[in-house]
Design a protein around this motif. Sequence first.
Motif, mmCIF file in Angstrom:
data_model
loop_
_atom_site.group_PDB
_atom_site.id
_atom_site.type_symbol
_atom_site.label_atom_id
_atom_site.label_comp_id
_atom_site.label_asym_id
_atom_site.label_seq_id
_atom_site.Cartn_x
_atom_site.Cartn_y
_atom_site.Cartn_z
ATOM 1 N N LEU A 70 50.100 40.015 38.795
ATOM 2 C CA LEU A 70 48.724 39.527 38.707
ATOM 3 C C LEU A 70 48.242 39.542 37.260
ATOM 4 O O LEU A 70 48.319 40.573 36.590
ATOM 5 C CB LEU A 70 47.786 40.406 39.545
ATOM 6 C CG LEU A 70 48.219 40.730 40.979
ATOM 7 C CD1 LEU A 70 47.198 41.631 41.635
ATOM 8 C CD2 LEU A 70 48.424 39.454 41.773
ATOM 9 N N LEU A 84 46.869 38.450 48.613
ATOM 10 C CA LEU A 84 47.854 39.378 48.065
ATOM 11 C C LEU A 84 48.651 40.066 49.161
ATOM 12 O O LEU A 84 49.847 40.362 48.978
ATOM 13 C CB LEU A 84 47.153 40.407 47.171
ATOM 14 C CG LEU A 84 46.404 39.812 45.971
ATOM 15 C CD1 LEU A 84 45.830 40.924 45.104
ATOM 16 C CD2 LEU A 84 47.315 38.911 45.150
ATOM 17 N N LEU A 108 44.431 35.526 38.369
ATOM 18 C CA LEU A 108 43.162 35.936 38.951
ATOM 19 C C LEU A 108 42.020 35.921 37.939
ATOM 20 O O LEU A 108 40.939 36.423 38.232
ATOM 21 C CB LEU A 108 43.297 37.329 39.595
ATOM 22 C CG LEU A 108 44.184 37.394 40.838
ATOM 23 C CD1 LEU A 108 44.178 38.785 41.428
ATOM 24 C CD2 LEU A 108 43.735 36.366 41.888
ATOM 25 N N ALA A 110 41.669 43.208 43.845
ATOM 26 C CA ALA A 110 43.096 43.081 43.548
ATOM 27 C C ALA A 110 43.716 44.435 43.244
ATOM 28 O O ALA A 110 44.837 44.728 43.684
ATOM 29 C CB ALA A 110 43.292 42.123 42.369
ATOM 30 N N THR A 129 44.801 39.250 35.356
ATOM 31 C CA THR A 129 43.411 39.403 35.785
ATOM 32 C C THR A 129 42.430 39.060 34.671
ATOM 33 O O THR A 129 42.794 38.982 33.494
ATOM 34 C CB THR A 129 43.154 40.845 36.257
ATOM 35 O OG1 THR A 129 43.332 41.735 35.146
ATOM 36 C CG2 THR A 129 44.110 41.231 37.378
#
Length: 398
Positions: A263, A251, A182, A276, A265
């Motif tokens: 994830l 998600l 992400l 998220a 990020t």
Amino acid sequence: MSRFVLLSPSGEFDQKLRAAVAHGLRGSVQTIASDILPAGPAELFALLNQEQPEVLIIGPDVPYEEALRFAKVFDVQLPGLSLVLVSDIEPTFLVHAMRAGIRDILSPQADAAEIRVLLERACQSFATRHRSPETQAADNGGKGLVIGVFSPKGGVGKTTLATNIAIGLGQIAPMSVVIVDLDLQFGDVASGLYLNPEHTVTDAVTPAAAQDSLVLKAFLTVHPAGIYALCAPPNPVDADHITPDQITRLLEQLAQEFQYVVLDTAPGMPEIGLAAMEQCTDVVWVSAMDIPSLRGLRSGLEVLRQLEIMPESRHVVLNMADAKAGLNVRDVESTIGAPVDVSVPRSRAVALSTNRGIPVLQESKKDPAVKSLRQLVERFNPAWRTQTQRKLHRRVVI
């Protein structure tokens, strides 16, 4: 009831398989000696005169196209079954096999020990997908865990931790883990896993994928360690066209399909990251052993408390810990106002593995950092989550 079913006309492999099962595995083998596979589960179980086994082994000497056809049917009708393909397929066909529902691939030349290890892994995978309803409810209402790796500052090793968490969980639950990058503008999951993905997050948030999880799964990249990856788009400009709502939907879909969603990020707290975080069951907070990183983490935690965005399960990781840095763990805890759950020491092995694109947990090296990383992975095991010790993350260090 036979625990393992072999679908193959190969008498030689049948003997090897039975030898492997007889020396160390509970259960028995039933064989259908034909290169023409049943049309579906009902036809197979009628031939076996039993209910669902745990592992189906397809081949050798079964045509590749026939094996894929069979696997696709079972992946739709009985997705919890572990399908193993015995074949010397080329690497270019590996992705097609995994997308068809094949959980693992074994060489026909494998010896009994190799067969036994793979079958143990397949049985473990079957067991994780058939946990009791009570256990599933305790985890996350039947959904998979969504584990976000966050840090207000860059350069603290987030991607290294995220990729190792995914690889470690893949060893616990093969083909039941997906890692999502992400950091949409400058993500490094692809390089961290030495992947050259055909599809990225851009494809995964299209209307077709958002409406059909089978389409979404076709956009995932299979990693040789038995996990899936959804990498960031190669062009940073593409990130501007991805919205927080699209990430939320993505998600939600992945949590329905996988036992673990990891994830990686972007640094800071962009809108995508906050969206998220609201989907996370667990947040891994990462800090290096320097004052700017620690102060950034403390400020970030305070902001999230004010916004009331704070997943219940929090894991604070001190990465690249070094006794010569002039700080100790107690100094760190006092600065961030929270306890350190896992301290990962600075390691040349980890640095080398990152540069090679092979996470250190994939190679099982002996290194103090490896031990710490495995401790971090263990925190996402259902057994750990039921322990009262997990509540310790809520205490405040003054």
